[in-house]
Write an enzyme that holds these catalytic residues in place. Structure first.
Site, short mmCIF file in Angstrom:
data_model
loop_
_atom_site.label_atom_id
_atom_site.label_comp_id
_atom_site.label_asym_id
_atom_site.label_seq_id
_atom_site.Cartn_x
_atom_site.Cartn_y
_atom_site.Cartn_z
CB SER A 100 -0.95 -0.05 1.19
OG SER A 100 -1.89 0.98 1.16
CG ASP A 242 -6.16 0.71 -0.76
OD1 ASP A 242 -5.29 1.60 -0.68
OD2 ASP A 242 -6.21 -0.25 0.02
#
Length: 447
Positions: A100, A242
């Site tokens: 991430s 995301d």
């Protein structure tokens, strides 16, 4: 047995904490647990752009195939793309290799079920137990699994995103920061294809530059790009796309709390805000809570982590929720946080209102907040209250801000950190107290 799963899968420094052996075992156990009722489970794998992705993907695929799973590798694709495609393609499970927003030396492995949902703690625990379990059956010969690669799947995902946009974006200028991550092959084409004029930075990944002073954790370059190009809005994604951190036409940041607030108000105005409720975490700013109250919107709070936001949304029938960090989940559109999808929804709200982004963001007044990370020993981050000095200082600061703000101390689910957050009226005083506590933690909890 220490739990290896954090708030977003298994994560650590690639090739040490997250080794190829661990990736192999996770693949083998994941195939056993997630597709136990299928003799040849179908698993989809996607990854971000970091250099260790090839290495870990190979080990993970080997583990999956060793249990008879047929694997499709989608290559570099955002995490929400895997979530969407797993369900659309009727796969048995999905796996994303990504850390991430973390620096390049980290990587991670996170699982999705057949519906594209992140796994609950109980299922992750079952996978961990299966990693060391005796194999009742080991496929051989024609029963071992296969691996195919399909780089075209990202285009199916891009088309899905484009179909959700409710406006022609012609006449709109948008600045993008792709963090040299998984949105790099998609984002510019997505927004340009919808008619916007696009200026983009950090979309040339080389395996080493993901999140390197760019993306949602370093939005200063995006702010400058907006000012230099006269963009109407700026959108910045993290490494696996995301998350979204935005900025208005003046270059002023719009974090996840501001974006969530704008979208919740927009949904309410359209009569689409389920149960008149927004879901946020305990880290969300008090200013968001106050703004929602002013607009007659309730706020349900969860622990930190988008998976817990999602669980509350599913359990209670809510349609929007997220985190200050930029994870925003819109259940009428997707099963997970999606930075590009959130950006499109924000642009839709902008065009529907006819207002500038700065006007929309003024609906949410963010209170002063200080967040300081304390780097501590790997076994100490969950034991900080056992230290008498640390515990005493925490109680002292809590009493100090009891009526004018708050202190929140929480451990990171992915790094060896304790996060110290203070909200209140005096930024300088909060910064001094937060660093005082963080410094004490680093001194006393370093092992």
């Amino acid at each position: 047995m220490a739990r290896i799963f954090g708030t977003d899968g298994v994560r650590g420094i690639a090739n040490t904490e997250l080794s190829c052996d661990l990736a192999f075992k996770l693949g083998r156990a994941g195939a056993m647990v997630l597709a136990k009722n299928h003799s040849r489970p179908r698993i989809l794998i996607g990854r971000d752009t970091r250099i260790s992705g090839d290495m870990l993907e190979s080990a993970l695929v080997a583990g999956l195939c060793s249990m008879g799973a047929d694997v499709t590798c989608a290559g570099i694709i955002p995490t929400p793309g895997v979530s969407y495609l797993v369900k659309k393609l009727d796969m048995d499970a999905g796996i994303v290799i990504s850390a991430s927003h973390n620096p390049v030396q980290y990587n991670g492995i996170k699982f999705f079920d057949a519906n594209g949902l992140k796994l609950p703690d109980e299922l992750e625990d079952e996978i961990q137990i299966a990693m060391d379990a005796k194999m009742d059956y080991i496929p051989t010969g024609i029963d071992v699994g296969t691996c195919t690669r399909d780089d075209s799947l990202k285009e199916i995902y891009r088309a899905f995103l484009a179909a959700q946009c409710q406006h022609d974006l012609s006449g709109l200028t948008i600045a993008l920061d792709c963090a040299n991550g998984a949105s790099s092959p998609i984002a510019k084409d997505l927004f340009t294809g919808l008619g916007a004029k696009v200026h983009v930075i950090s979309n040339t990944p080389n395996g080493k530059n993901i999140n390197d002073h760019c993306g949602s954790t370093h939005p200063d370059q995006l702010q400058q790009l907006v000012k230099d190009t006269g963009a109407d809005i700026g959108l910045s994604f993290d490494g696996d796309a995301d998350r979204l951190i935005a900025c208005d036409e003046t270059g002023t940041l719009m974090d996840g709390d501001v974006v969530m607030g704008i979208l919740a108000i927009h949904l309410k105005q359209q009569g689409k805000l389920a149960k008149n409720t927004l879901v946020a975490t305990i880290m969300s700013n008090l200013g968001l809570i106050q703004a929602m109250e002013q607009h007659g919107i309730q706020v349900a709070k969860t622990g930190v982590g988008d998976r817990y936001v999602m669980e509350e949304m599913l359990r209670s029938g809510y349609c929007i929720g997220g985190e200050q960090s930029g994870h925003v989940i819109m259940l009428d559109r997707s099963n997970t946080g999606d930075g590009m999808q959130t950006g499109l929804a924000l642009v839709d709200a902008l065009l529907t209102s006819g207002k500038k982004a700065s006007e929309l963001s003024k609906q949410i007044t963010i209170l002063p907040q200080v967040l300081v990370n304390a780097h501590v020993g790997p076994t100490m981050k969950n034991r900080y209250m056992e230290d008498a000095e640390v515990a005493a200082l925490i109680r002292e600061i809590e009493a100090e801000y009891k009526h004018s703000g708050r202190l929140l101390v929480r451990t990171s689910g992915t790094e060896h950190l304790i996060r110290v957050m203070i909200e209140g009226p005096d930024l300088a005083a909060m910064d001094r107290r937060a660093h005082e506590l963080a410094d004490l933690m680093e001194k006393n909890l370093s092992e």
